[in-house]
Write a protein that holds these residues in place. Structure first.
Motif, PDB file in Angstrom:
ATOM      1  N   ARG A   1       0.915  -1.394   0.026  1.00 34.43           N
ATOM      2  CA  ARG A   1       0.176  -0.544  -0.170  1.00 34.43           C
ATOM      3  C   ARG A   1       1.065   1.278   0.448  1.00 34.43           C
ATOM      4  O   ARG A   1       0.673   2.219  -1.222  1.00 34.43           O
ATOM      5  CB  ARG A   1      -0.723  -0.029   0.642  1.00 34.43           C
ATOM      6  N   GLU A   2       2.220   1.456   1.030  1.00 33.94           N
ATOM      7  CA  GLU A   2       2.587   2.865   1.446  1.00 33.94           C
ATOM      8  C   GLU A   2       3.230   3.358  -0.448  1.00 33.94           C
ATOM      9  O   GLU A   2       3.309   4.057  -0.814  1.00 33.94           O
ATOM     10  CB  GLU A   2       3.906   2.175   1.730  1.00 33.94           C
ATOM     11  N   GLY A  29       0.986   3.867  -2.465  1.00 41.43           N
ATOM     12  CA  GLY A  29       0.108   5.460  -2.929  1.00 41.43           C
ATOM     13  C   GLY A  29       1.777   6.285  -2.819  1.00 41.43           C
ATOM     14  O   GLY A  29       1.076   7.473  -3.730  1.00 41.43           O
ATOM     15  N   LEU A  49       1.445   8.860  -5.821  1.00 45.29           N
ATOM     16  CA  LEU A  49       1.624  10.287  -5.464  1.00 45.29           C
ATOM     17  C   LEU A  49       2.266  11.275  -6.773  1.00 45.29           C
ATOM     18  O   LEU A  49       2.638  11.994  -7.516  1.00 45.29           O
ATOM     19  CB  LEU A  49       1.735  10.541  -4.228  1.00 45.29           C
ATOM     20  N   ASP A  76       2.145   9.769   3.173  1.00 49.12           N
ATOM     21  CA  ASP A  76       0.758   9.604   2.559  1.00 49.12           C
ATOM     22  C   ASP A  76       0.783  11.093   2.460  1.00 49.12           C
ATOM     23  O   ASP A  76      -0.777  10.687   1.704  1.00 49.12           O
ATOM     24  CB  ASP A  76      -0.175   9.437   4.213  1.00 49.12           C
ATOM     25  N   CYS A 135      -6.653  13.282  -7.579  1.00 56.85           N
ATOM     26  CA  CYS A 135      -6.486  12.642  -5.891  1.00 56.85           C
ATOM     27  C   CYS A 135      -5.520  12.896  -5.268  1.00 56.85           C
ATOM     28  O   CYS A 135      -5.166  13.287  -4.395  1.00 56.85           O
ATOM     29  CB  CYS A 135      -6.065  10.321  -5.694  1.00 56.85           C
ATOM     30  N   SER A 136      -4.911  13.361  -5.872  1.00 57.26           N
ATOM     31  CA  SER A 136      -3.124  14.018  -5.397  1.00 57.26           C
ATOM     32  C   SER A 136      -3.424  14.886  -4.559  1.00 57.26           C
ATOM     33  O   SER A 136      -2.602  14.698  -3.416  1.00 57.26           O
ATOM     34  CB  SER A 136      -2.614  14.807  -6.904  1.00 57.26           C
ATOM     35  N   ALA A 171      -5.223  13.183  -0.707  1.00 61.43           N
ATOM     36  CA  ALA A 171      -3.863  12.631   1.218  1.00 61.43           C
ATOM     37  C   ALA A 171      -4.422  12.865   2.295  1.00 61.43           C
ATOM     38  O   ALA A 171      -4.678  12.415   2.782  1.00 61.43           O
ATOM     39  CB  ALA A 171      -2.888  13.847   0.947  1.00 61.43           C
ATOM     40  N   ALA A 184      -7.353  10.258   2.777  1.00 60.41           N
ATOM     41  CA  ALA A 184      -6.305   8.503   3.240  1.00 60.41           C
ATOM     42  C   ALA A 184      -6.096   8.909   4.168  1.00 60.41           C
ATOM     43  O   ALA A 184      -6.518   7.681   4.590  1.00 60.41           O
ATOM     44  CB  ALA A 184      -5.551   8.623   1.694  1.00 60.41           C
ATOM     45  N   THR A 185      -5.950   9.371   4.906  1.00 57.15           N
ATOM     46  CA  THR A 185      -5.019   9.448   5.848  1.00 57.15           C
ATOM     47  C   THR A 185      -6.026   9.032   7.045  1.00 57.15           C
ATOM     48  O   THR A 185      -5.648   7.487   7.636  1.00 57.15           O
ATOM     49  CB  THR A 185      -4.646  11.416   5.902  1.00 57.15           C
ATOM     50  N   GLN A 226      -7.209   5.281   6.432  1.00 49.85           N
ATOM     51  CA  GLN A 226      -6.436   4.116   6.873  1.00 49.85           C
ATOM     52  C   GLN A 226      -6.073   4.017   8.432  1.00 49.85           C
ATOM     53  O   GLN A 226      -6.176   3.302   8.330  1.00 49.85           O
ATOM     54  CB  GLN A 226      -4.664   4.473   6.620  1.00 49.85           C
TER      55      GLN A 226
END
Lengths: 232, 306
Positions: A20-21, A24, A28, A183, B22-23, B27, B30-31, B34
């Motif tokens: 995932r990390e 992601g 990005l 993230d 989504c950029s 963010a 998503a944090t 999760q």
């Protein structure tokens, strides 16, 4: 040397297992650098065409400034943009320091001169009589610009690749304006720096391999378009 | 043919538009998504996790050693889970972290250069400063030890021997807490290494500097945490340790709220309290023990500071 093989193996493992990390971070990176490239095209191609097709006092100076900008060091861009975006700085109200938007802005500043400079060169290498002929055939000024850009499409695609290559590979600006926050603003290059300084060379190499693969995939797509049905 | 060019632009656009979307907004969204499940399962007794603070953005400026050792990867998510703050951790040298505090570009600092910190407090840049933890600096070098400093009791004597032997010494050269301690030690010896050809500055973080020293068979000063955490990559031995002058002390400092209305006062206070809270201190005191056989830091909150 064994580290490099280990790293490549790990890169495939990380992607295959859908870490995932890492995914992601990779998404990005692509999102930020493609956005910055597109912005630089929207500004750079018209600006380059304008500078290539017009003569006015100071033009040489502007073109020289653009050409200097093609070698703009990313850390310098990062430093200036960080200071501008500080919350107590001139653009602090926007509250975008340490966000992906800030990285897009910094990368746009890095890519725009590359696109402008290569657009100027692309249009100026066309035969100057082509322009006269297009006008003589009754084209409007806008039609002429469109036709010239079409004629220069091969070097213009190279300009896109150069602009994209410049931003996806830079680390200095992303580190400063993004802050390398997990993230949020950690991209492949800043993650590579972090893992290297942590001493996790295998992970750092895996990230590098992933970055190279992404750059290759985007350039492959652009090259296929560039070289399609190209007469020898 | 012009269609090809249009197609190229469209390709780039279509590739980018979903990502562009989504950029930035993804963010922040998503944090929590999760973190929400893990906070619900592992810490059911924290209702605060759901109550977002009024201003959740907190900027923590800290040193590279806390990040490179992995300590912040444990502490920051723990803090975010407990309080709901969204911490932006900017890991830089202590010099830059203090400069960011001075300009009110950070809300709270976790740093390790006591002399600079005292000046920072005296100048009114900080509101509160609390002792968090310590570990120690060590002088490390190649196993062959050309300057024969192994077992020397004080850092002072060791540096003098390195100078006498003109043995390679690798300095951080980045105004970090580590380099500030190094400068202080040089000052005490009365010798100035600047400009000598056996004295090199990397201008990089501790991990990178250890690698350079290892590669060039040089000596350097490292914090014990980074040395242990990166031990697998270099072949440097601990040659001098346990000198009082080599203590590496970390403080948390909240930036003076009067400096700017943008400072997240409540967030800074919450982070400061978190760092000295018994639960956090227990985590700090155990951190690294499983991996390195010994903890990387010693928890000090509440102890007498001098």
């Amino acid at each position: 040397m064994d580290l490099i093989w280990q790293g490549m193996g790990q890169a495939f493992w990380l992607v295959a297992h859908g870490d995932r990390e890492i995914i992601g971070v990779a998404l990005l990176t692509l999102g930020v650098s493609l956005s910055a490239t597109i912005l630089s095209l929207l500004v750079g191609i018209p600006a380059g065409a304008f500078l290539a097709l017009n003569r006015f006092p100071g033009r040489q100076v502007i073109v020289s400034v653009v050409n200097t900008g093609m070698g703009l060091p990313p850390v310098v861009v990062g430093l200036f943009i960080t200071i501008l975006l500080w919350r107590n700085g001139p653009l602090g109200l926007m509250q975008i320091l340490y966000t992906p938007t800030a990285i897009v802005i910094a990368q746009f500043v890095i890519a725009a001169p590359v696109v402008i400079g290569l657009t100027i060169a692309a249009i100026q290498q066309l035969n100057p009589r082509l322009r006269l002929q297009i006008l003589a055939l009754g084209a409007s000024r806008w039609q002429m610009v469109a036709l010239l850009l079409r004629e220069a499409r091969l070097p213009l695609l190279a300009a896109i690749m150069a602009g994209f290559g410049a931003v996806i590979s830079e680390v200095g600006a992303s580190m400063m304006v993004g802050g390398n926050i997990l993230d949020e603003t950690r991209v492949l290059t800043t993650a590579t720096v972090l893992e290297t300084s942590k001493g996790n060379f295998d992970v750092a190499i895996a990230l590098s391999v992933l970055l190279l693969f992404l750059v290759f995939a985007v350039n492959l797509g652009l090259t296929l378009i560039q070289q399609r049905r190209r007469p020898l | 043919m012009f269609r090809n060019f249009i197609a190229a632009i469209l390709l780039v656009l279509t590739l980018a538009t979903p990502l562009l979307g989504c950029s930035s907004p993804a963010a922040p969204t998503a944090t929590p998504s999760q973190k929400a499940p893990s906070s619900a399962t592992s810490q059911p007794a924290t209702p605060a996790a759901n109550a977002k603070p009024a201003n959740p953005q907190l900027i923590l400026a800290t040193t590279t050693s806390t990040q490179d050792s992995g300590l912040l990867d444990v502490l920051v998510p723990m803090f975010e889970k407990q309080t709901g703050y969204d911490v932006k951790t900017i890991a830089v040298g202590t010099g830059q972290a203090l400069a960011m505090g001075e300009r009110a570009e950070a809300d709270v600092l976790l740093v390790h250069a006591p002399d600079s910190e005292k000046k920072f407090m005296q100048a009114g840049h900080g509101a509160e400063r609390k002792l968090v933890m310590h570990n120690d600096f060590i002088i490390v070098g190649p196993p062959a030890d050309p300057a024969k400093i192994k077992g020397v009791k004080t850092a002072d004597e060791a540096l003098k021997k390195i100078v006498a032997a003109k043995a390679l010494f690798v300095s951080r050269g980045d105004n970090s807490g580590t380099e500030q301690l190094e400068k202080k030690l040089w000052k005490q010896t009365g010798l100035d290494p600047k400009g000598q050809d056996w004295y090199k500055q990397t201008g990089q973080g501790m991990g990178a500097t250890l690698n350079v020293a290892s590669d060039k068979n040089g000596y350097t000063i490292s914090d014990r945490a980074t040395y242990l955490a990166t031990k697998k990559n270099h072949s440097l031995d601990i040659l001098v340790e346990a000198d009082k002058a080599l203590l590496n002390i970390y403080h948390v400092i909240t930036v003076n709220p009067q400096k700017s209305p943008k400072i997240n006062v409540a967030g800074a206070k919450a982070f400061e309290e978190f760092m000295v809270a018994p639960d956090t201190q227990a985590v700090v005191g155990k951190f690294g023990a499983d991996k390195f056989g010994q903890p990387l830091f010693f928890a000090d909150a509440g102890k007498q500071d001098n």
